[in-house]
Design a protein around this motif. Structure first.
Motif, short mmCIF file in Angstrom:
data_model
loop_
_atom_site.label_atom_id
_atom_site.label_comp_id
_atom_site.label_asym_id
_atom_site.label_seq_id
_atom_site.Cartn_x
_atom_site.Cartn_y
_atom_site.Cartn_z
N HIS A 148 48.56 -0.73 74.63
CA HIS A 148 48.12 0.04 73.46
C HIS A 148 47.95 1.49 73.87
N GLU A 149 47.99 2.37 72.90
CA GLU A 149 47.93 3.81 73.16
C GLU A 149 46.53 4.19 73.64
N ARG A 150 46.47 4.73 74.85
CA ARG A 150 45.19 5.15 75.43
C ARG A 150 45.04 6.67 75.47
N THR A 151 46.10 7.39 75.12
CA THR A 151 46.09 8.84 75.25
C THR A 151 45.41 9.50 74.06
N LEU A 152 44.50 10.41 74.38
CA LEU A 152 43.82 11.21 73.35
C LEU A 152 44.26 12.65 73.53
N TYR A 153 45.03 13.15 72.55
CA TYR A 153 45.48 14.54 72.60
C TYR A 153 44.48 15.42 71.87
N MET A 154 44.22 16.58 72.46
CA MET A 154 43.29 17.53 71.85
C MET A 154 43.62 18.92 72.37
N ASP A 155 42.87 19.92 71.90
CA ASP A 155 43.09 21.27 72.41
C ASP A 155 42.55 21.35 73.84
N VAL A 156 43.00 22.36 74.57
CA VAL A 156 42.69 22.47 75.99
C VAL A 156 41.19 22.61 76.23
N ARG A 157 40.54 23.46 75.48
CA ARG A 157 39.11 23.68 75.70
C ARG A 157 38.29 22.41 75.46
N SER A 158 38.66 21.64 74.47
CA SER A 158 37.93 20.40 74.20
C SER A 158 38.11 19.39 75.33
N ALA A 159 39.32 19.37 75.90
CA ALA A 159 39.57 18.46 77.02
C ALA A 159 38.75 18.87 78.24
N GLU A 160 38.68 20.17 78.51
CA GLU A 160 37.86 20.65 79.63
C GLU A 160 36.40 20.28 79.41
N PHE A 161 35.94 20.43 78.18
CA PHE A 161 34.54 20.12 77.83
C PHE A 161 34.26 18.62 77.94
N THR A 162 35.25 17.80 77.58
CA THR A 162 35.05 16.34 77.53
C THR A 162 34.64 15.78 78.88
N LYS A 163 35.27 16.25 79.96
CA LYS A 163 34.94 15.75 81.30
C LYS A 163 33.48 16.00 81.63
N TYR A 164 33.02 17.22 81.41
CA TYR A 164 31.62 17.55 81.70
C TYR A 164 30.67 16.76 80.80
N ALA A 165 31.02 16.64 79.53
CA ALA A 165 30.16 15.92 78.60
C ALA A 165 30.01 14.45 79.00
N ALA A 166 31.11 13.84 79.46
CA ALA A 166 31.06 12.43 79.86
C ALA A 166 30.13 12.23 81.05
N ASN A 167 30.29 13.05 82.09
CA ASN A 167 29.43 12.91 83.26
C ASN A 167 27.98 13.27 82.96
N ALA A 168 27.79 14.25 82.09
CA ALA A 168 26.43 14.62 81.72
C ALA A 168 25.73 13.49 80.98
N MET A 169 26.45 12.78 80.12
CA MET A 169 25.86 11.65 79.41
C MET A 169 25.45 10.54 80.37
N LEU A 170 26.32 10.21 81.33
CA LEU A 170 26.01 9.15 82.28
C LEU A 170 24.83 9.54 83.16
N ALA A 171 24.81 10.79 83.61
CA ALA A 171 23.68 11.26 84.41
C ALA A 171 22.38 11.21 83.61
N THR A 172 22.47 11.51 82.33
CA THR A 172 21.29 11.49 81.46
C THR A 172 20.72 10.08 81.37
N ARG A 173 21.57 9.09 81.23
CA ARG A 173 21.09 7.71 81.17
C ARG A 173 20.37 7.31 82.45
N ILE A 174 20.93 7.72 83.58
CA ILE A 174 20.30 7.39 84.86
C ILE A 174 18.93 8.05 84.97
#
Length: 467
Positions: free
Chosen positions: A203-229
């Motif tokens: 199944h399609e796993r690729t999420l296309y978006m603008d460059v800035r949003s992709a750069e932001f997504t990585k930080y947001a993902a790790n920040a969320m996981l760190a927040t839970r910890i």
């Protein structure tokens, strides 16, 4: 497809090996000749399950090569992955010098249209800087504006867990691609679609978006996981005070599907190459743009304090002066299945014990060599402390004549030890568990004085009743 990977660190090696595994022609380049020598001799400079076997296969098939030849690496790949380090600067922001140096080399040696992929974790706006640097080099060569030597800069952040990175890459839950909506971007999109097609067959796993949003997504993902910890660690300290059991609380809230169980384990703080620096970098990005990410600043503060929790428990039990005491330490890496010592909780904990005069007998299944290197640097000006730190070959060696056992990393082999042997080897049956591996009631029944994170300290009277 012809792919170049700039950087043979953790992300670069896994990316290169996995892309070669599915049939691509991969050229891995690094400026560190020691790393390249190790790789060309069949070794791997990092510990990652499954990686060495994959590299052996792909090298034998002629689909991956390792070199320090920057010019050859640029000429090789139509797709150029930048997977170099982005260490934290003094203010917490990501240091982009290695990313921009890689970009400059691509512009200097480009022999045709290149898709430049930022695989490194980089702050919002980095793709624009990469494009500018490449353009400067092309202009110096008289190639500015040439369609033949054009570039498209793509953001394709990695979501790899150390210890499970090969599987994460080969079976991704998502592939994030940030790409410009212009002619060069359309060419890049088709190339990236083709490159990742083998991972999208079910199944399609690729999420296309603008460059800035992709750069932001990585930080947001790790920040969320760190927040839970940090959230659970903060609650665990309150649980200690009010007499609640954080494990029972975790099960109670994790059963809510809106919350789930992932990253809800209390412990002695997170470490590694990603969470600490990414939380700092995102908070610094906010400050640079006139915002304050108050939650993230609290996440970092809680994590910093949490790395002292085990030491505080030891001091309350054994006193501030630990001269003449010896502690067995199980686990040095920041997490299991890796030898990564970056921001590992063991570093702060062991340094604090040594500073109080204690001796330490430390064991880790794979991180011993890296730990010896790191502590030699950490304790370079504390020769007396370094003399009291001993790295041993087995977990049993660590226990011998120690006053207590301290568990810092949740390696599988620590989860079901021979408790009878453990009690016999220690001077006193005392365990300080920074990962909540055991049940307090069971430890009390075995006659072990057990201190965990956010879990009740259980004592049994002569009748076997809890009190």
């Amino acid at each position: 497809m012809k792919v170049t990977i700039v950087g043979t660190g953790y992300v670069g090696l896994v990316t290169g090996a996995c892309l070669a595994e599915i049939g691509n022609d991969v050229f891995c380049v690094d400026v560190d000749p020691r790393k390249i020598e190790i790789l060309n001799s069949g070794g791997v400079p990092i510990h990652e399950p499954g990686l060495q076997e994959m590299l052996r296969r792909t090298r034998a098939a002629g689909r991956i090569q390792f070199s320090t030849d920057v010019k050859a690496s640029v000429e090789h790949g139509d797709i150029q992955f930048i997977a170099v380090g982005t260490p934290p600067d003094e203010d917490g922001s990501a240091d982009l010098q290695y990313v921009l140096a890689a970009a400059r080399n691509i512009g200097k040696y480009s022999n045709g249209f290149k898709v430049i992929v930022d695989k490194s974790t980089v702050p919002v706006g980095t793709a624009l800087q990469v494009r500018r640097v490449v353009a400067e080099e092309l202009k110096a060569r008289g190639l500015e504006g040439s369609d033949k030597h054009g570039v498209s800069v793509v953001s394709n952040p990695e979501f790899l867990k150390e210890g499970a990175a090969v599987d994460d890459f080969m079976r991704p839950d998502r592939i994030v691609i940030g790409i410009d909506d212009d002619h060069a971007g359309q060419i890049a999109r088709e190339k990236m679609k083709r490159l990742y097609a083998p991972f999208n067959r079910n199944h399609e796993r690729t999420l296309y978006m603008d460059v800035r949003s992709a750069e932001f997504t990585k930080y947001a993902a790790n920040a969320m996981l760190a927040t839970r910890i940090s959230f659970m660690n903060d609650l665990s300290n309150l649980a200690d005070t009010v007499g609640a059991d954080i494990e029972a609380v975790r099960r109670g809230i994790g059963s809510d599907p809106r919350i789930g169980y992932h990253f809800l384990y209390a412990g002695c703080g997170y470490g590694g190459s990603c969470f600490p620096k990414d939380v700092q970098a995102l908070a610094q990005t906010a400050r640079e743009n006139g915002h304050t990410l108050r939650i993230l600043e609290a996440v970092e503060a809680v994590n910093d304090d949490q790395k002292e929790v085990l030491v505080n428990k030891i001091v309350r039990r054994m006193g501030e002066d630990l001269r003449g005491r010896t502690f067995a330490v199980w686990g040095l890496a920041f997490k299991p299945n890796t030898d990564d010592m970056r921001e590992a909780s063991s570093r702060r904990m062991i340094e604090a014990l040594l500073k109080r005069g204690a001796s330490v007998q430390a064991y880790d299944p794979v991180a011993r060599d890296e730990a010896e290197r790191v502590f030699a640097l950490d304790l370079a000006d504390r020769a007396d402390d370094m003399k009291r730190l001993h790295f041993v070959k087995t977990q049993q060696d660590a226990l011998t004549n120690a006053d207590a056992l301290v568990i810092v990393t949740e390696w599988k082999e620590f989860k079901s030890p021979d408790f009878a042997h453990l009690k016999g080897a220690l001077k006193a049956p005392v365990i300080f568990d920074g990962r909540n591996l055991y049940e307090p009631e069971a430890m009390a029944e075995l006659g072990i004085d057990y201190y965990a994170i956010g879990r009740p300290h259980v004592e049994l009277d002569s009748n076997g009743s809890r009190h």
